[in-house]
Motif scaffolding. Structure first.
Motif, mmCIF file in Angstrom:
data_model
loop_
_atom_site.group_PDB
_atom_site.id
_atom_site.type_symbol
_atom_site.label_atom_id
_atom_site.label_comp_id
_atom_site.label_asym_id
_atom_site.label_seq_id
_atom_site.Cartn_x
_atom_site.Cartn_y
_atom_site.Cartn_z
ATOM 1 N N HIS A 35 47.778 38.853 40.876
ATOM 2 C CA HIS A 35 46.905 38.640 41.869
ATOM 3 C C HIS A 35 44.895 39.369 40.754
ATOM 4 C CE1 HIS A 35 46.977 43.096 42.867
ATOM 5 N NE2 HIS A 35 46.002 42.646 43.337
ATOM 6 N N HIS A 36 44.550 38.978 42.110
ATOM 7 C CA HIS A 36 42.554 38.901 41.510
ATOM 8 C C HIS A 36 41.969 39.807 42.508
ATOM 9 C CE1 HIS A 36 43.643 36.471 37.828
ATOM 10 N NE2 HIS A 36 44.240 36.060 38.761
ATOM 11 N N HIS A 37 40.580 39.660 42.507
ATOM 12 C CA HIS A 37 40.163 40.374 44.009
ATOM 13 C C HIS A 37 39.255 39.919 43.831
ATOM 14 C CE1 HIS A 37 42.996 44.172 42.425
ATOM 15 N NE2 HIS A 37 42.993 43.675 43.704
ATOM 16 N N LEU A 38 38.220 39.778 45.405
ATOM 17 C CA LEU A 38 36.980 39.431 45.583
ATOM 18 C C LEU A 38 36.562 40.770 45.636
ATOM 19 C CD1 LEU A 38 37.514 36.705 48.105
ATOM 20 C CD2 LEU A 38 36.520 36.531 45.667
ATOM 21 N N MET A 39 35.932 41.269 45.144
ATOM 22 C CA MET A 39 35.609 43.290 46.101
ATOM 23 C C MET A 39 33.075 42.478 46.322
ATOM 24 S SD MET A 39 35.725 46.204 43.740
ATOM 25 C CE MET A 39 35.094 48.165 44.108
ATOM 26 N N ILE B 138 40.641 38.416 36.828
ATOM 27 C CA ILE B 138 39.569 37.887 37.539
ATOM 28 C C ILE B 138 38.752 39.140 38.349
ATOM 29 C CG2 ILE B 138 38.569 35.953 38.267
ATOM 30 C CD1 ILE B 138 40.338 33.998 36.042
ATOM 31 N N GLU B 139 37.897 39.043 38.466
ATOM 32 C CA GLU B 139 37.630 39.555 39.529
ATOM 33 C C GLU B 139 35.530 39.186 40.218
ATOM 34 O OE1 GLU B 139 39.610 42.029 39.973
ATOM 35 O OE2 GLU B 139 40.065 41.946 38.349
ATOM 36 N N ILE B 140 36.068 39.431 41.227
ATOM 37 C CA ILE B 140 34.612 38.144 41.828
ATOM 38 C C ILE B 140 34.228 38.927 42.881
ATOM 39 C CG2 ILE B 140 34.094 36.549 42.950
ATOM 40 C CD1 ILE B 140 36.658 35.485 42.308
ATOM 41 N N PHE B 141 32.592 39.257 42.784
ATOM 42 C CA PHE B 141 32.066 40.168 42.998
ATOM 43 C C PHE B 141 30.523 39.276 44.040
ATOM 44 C CE2 PHE B 141 33.423 42.456 39.494
ATOM 45 C CZ PHE B 141 33.817 43.608 40.369
ATOM 46 N N GLY B 142 30.468 40.107 44.905
ATOM 47 C CA GLY B 142 29.527 39.037 45.805
ATOM 48 C C GLY B 142 29.947 40.236 47.285
ATOM 49 N N LEU B 143 29.364 39.703 48.840
ATOM 50 C CA LEU B 143 28.716 39.746 49.559
ATOM 51 C C LEU B 143 29.306 39.973 50.110
ATOM 52 C CD1 LEU B 143 24.973 40.413 49.948
ATOM 53 C CD2 LEU B 143 26.189 42.143 49.010
ATOM 54 N N CYS B 144 30.464 41.043 51.181
ATOM 55 C CA CYS B 144 31.089 40.112 51.931
ATOM 56 C C CYS B 144 30.540 39.517 53.670
ATOM 57 C CB CYS B 144 32.120 41.690 52.495
ATOM 58 S SG CYS B 144 31.526 42.827 53.211
ATOM 59 N N SER C 135 28.316 45.838 48.009
ATOM 60 C CA SER C 135 27.388 46.665 48.795
ATOM 61 C C SER C 135 28.233 47.838 49.688
ATOM 62 C CB SER C 135 26.964 46.120 50.157
ATOM 63 O OG SER C 135 25.828 46.749 50.951
ATOM 64 N N CYS C 136 29.909 47.375 50.572
ATOM 65 C CA CYS C 136 30.717 47.976 50.455
ATOM 66 C C CYS C 136 31.623 48.600 49.405
ATOM 67 C CB CYS C 136 30.907 47.791 52.012
ATOM 68 S SG CYS C 136 31.982 46.565 52.013
ATOM 69 N N ALA C 137 31.886 47.688 48.473
ATOM 70 C CA ALA C 137 32.905 48.303 47.557
ATOM 71 C C ALA C 137 34.576 47.413 49.015
ATOM 72 C CB ALA C 137 33.664 49.735 47.507
ATOM 73 N N ARG C 138 34.573 46.569 49.679
ATOM 74 C CA ARG C 138 35.959 46.182 50.300
ATOM 75 C C ARG C 138 36.189 45.357 49.497
ATOM 76 N NH1 ARG C 138 35.876 41.494 53.863
ATOM 77 N NH2 ARG C 138 38.050 40.674 54.326
ATOM 78 N N ALA C 139 37.977 45.009 49.129
ATOM 79 C CA ALA C 139 38.497 44.241 48.645
ATOM 80 C C ALA C 139 39.676 43.785 49.062
ATOM 81 C CB ALA C 139 38.829 45.699 47.481
ATOM 82 N N VAL C 140 39.822 42.138 48.679
ATOM 83 C CA VAL C 140 40.978 41.908 48.749
ATOM 84 C C VAL C 140 41.628 40.725 47.510
ATOM 85 C CG1 VAL C 140 40.794 39.556 50.424
ATOM 86 C CG2 VAL C 140 38.828 40.808 51.050
ATOM 87 N N GLU C 141 42.468 41.160 48.176
ATOM 88 C CA GLU C 141 43.313 40.793 46.819
ATOM 89 C C GLU C 141 43.971 39.567 47.593
ATOM 90 O OE1 GLU C 141 47.566 42.757 46.645
ATOM 91 O OE2 GLU C 141 46.410 44.397 46.375
#
Length: 120
Positions: free
Chosen positions: A66-70, A105-111, A73-79
Motif C-alpha cells: 500500500h501507499h500512504h497519505l500523510m 509512494i507517499e503523498i503529503f498534504g493537509l488532512c 501538520s498532524c502526521a495523520r496517515a491513511v493507507e
C-alpha cells in the motif's frame, strides 16, 4: 518494540519510540532502537517513510502492499491502494528491462481537520 508499534496508528520517530520505551521502564539505547527499526523495516514487518523535513518515521501497517497519505501538520496517515500506480510501475519497469521492482509512494498534504483550522 513490536507491542509499542502495534498500539498506535500514527508514524513515530525513533527518538519518540526511544522515549516511549524509557517511559515504560524499558532501558534500551537509541542506537539499538534505530538498528532494530531499520531491521524491522528491511524485513517488511513495519513501514518506514521519510517525511518532507527528512525525518524517518515508523509504524506497523497492514501486511499488503500500500501507499500512504500523510498530513504535514498532524502526521495523520491513511493507507491507500494504488492500482493505477502498480500498473504504471510494472509497465515502466518492463519497458526498460527491469524485473523484481519495488516502489514506495507517499503523498503529503493537509488532512481535512488541519486544512480547516485557523492555523493554516
Amino acid at each position: 518494540m513490536h507491542a509499542l508499534l502495534n498500539e498506535t496508528k500514527e508514524f513515530r520517530s525513533a527518538q519518540r519510540i526511544h522515549a516511549d520505551l524509557h517511559a515504560r521502564g524499558i532501558k534500551v539505547g537509541l542506537t539499538t532502537v534505530y538498528r532494530t527499526l531499520s531491521s524491522l523495516a528491511d524485513a517488511g514487518e513495519i513501514d518506514a517513510l521519510r517525511q518532507p523535513n527528512g525525518e524517518q518515521v515508523y509504524r506497523h501497517c497492514s501486511s499488503t502492499h500500500h501507499h500512504h497519505l500523510m498530513c504535514r501538520s498532524c502526521a495523520r496517515a491513511v493507507e491507500v491502494a494504488g492500482p493505477a500506480v502498480e500498473t504504471w510501475a510494472s509497465a515502466v519497469a518492463r519497458q526498460h528491462g527491469f524485473t523484481e521492482v519495488n516502489h514506495s509512494i507517499e503523498i503529503f498534504g493537509l488532512c481535512d481537520s488541519c486544512a480547516s483550522s485557523s492555523d493554516h
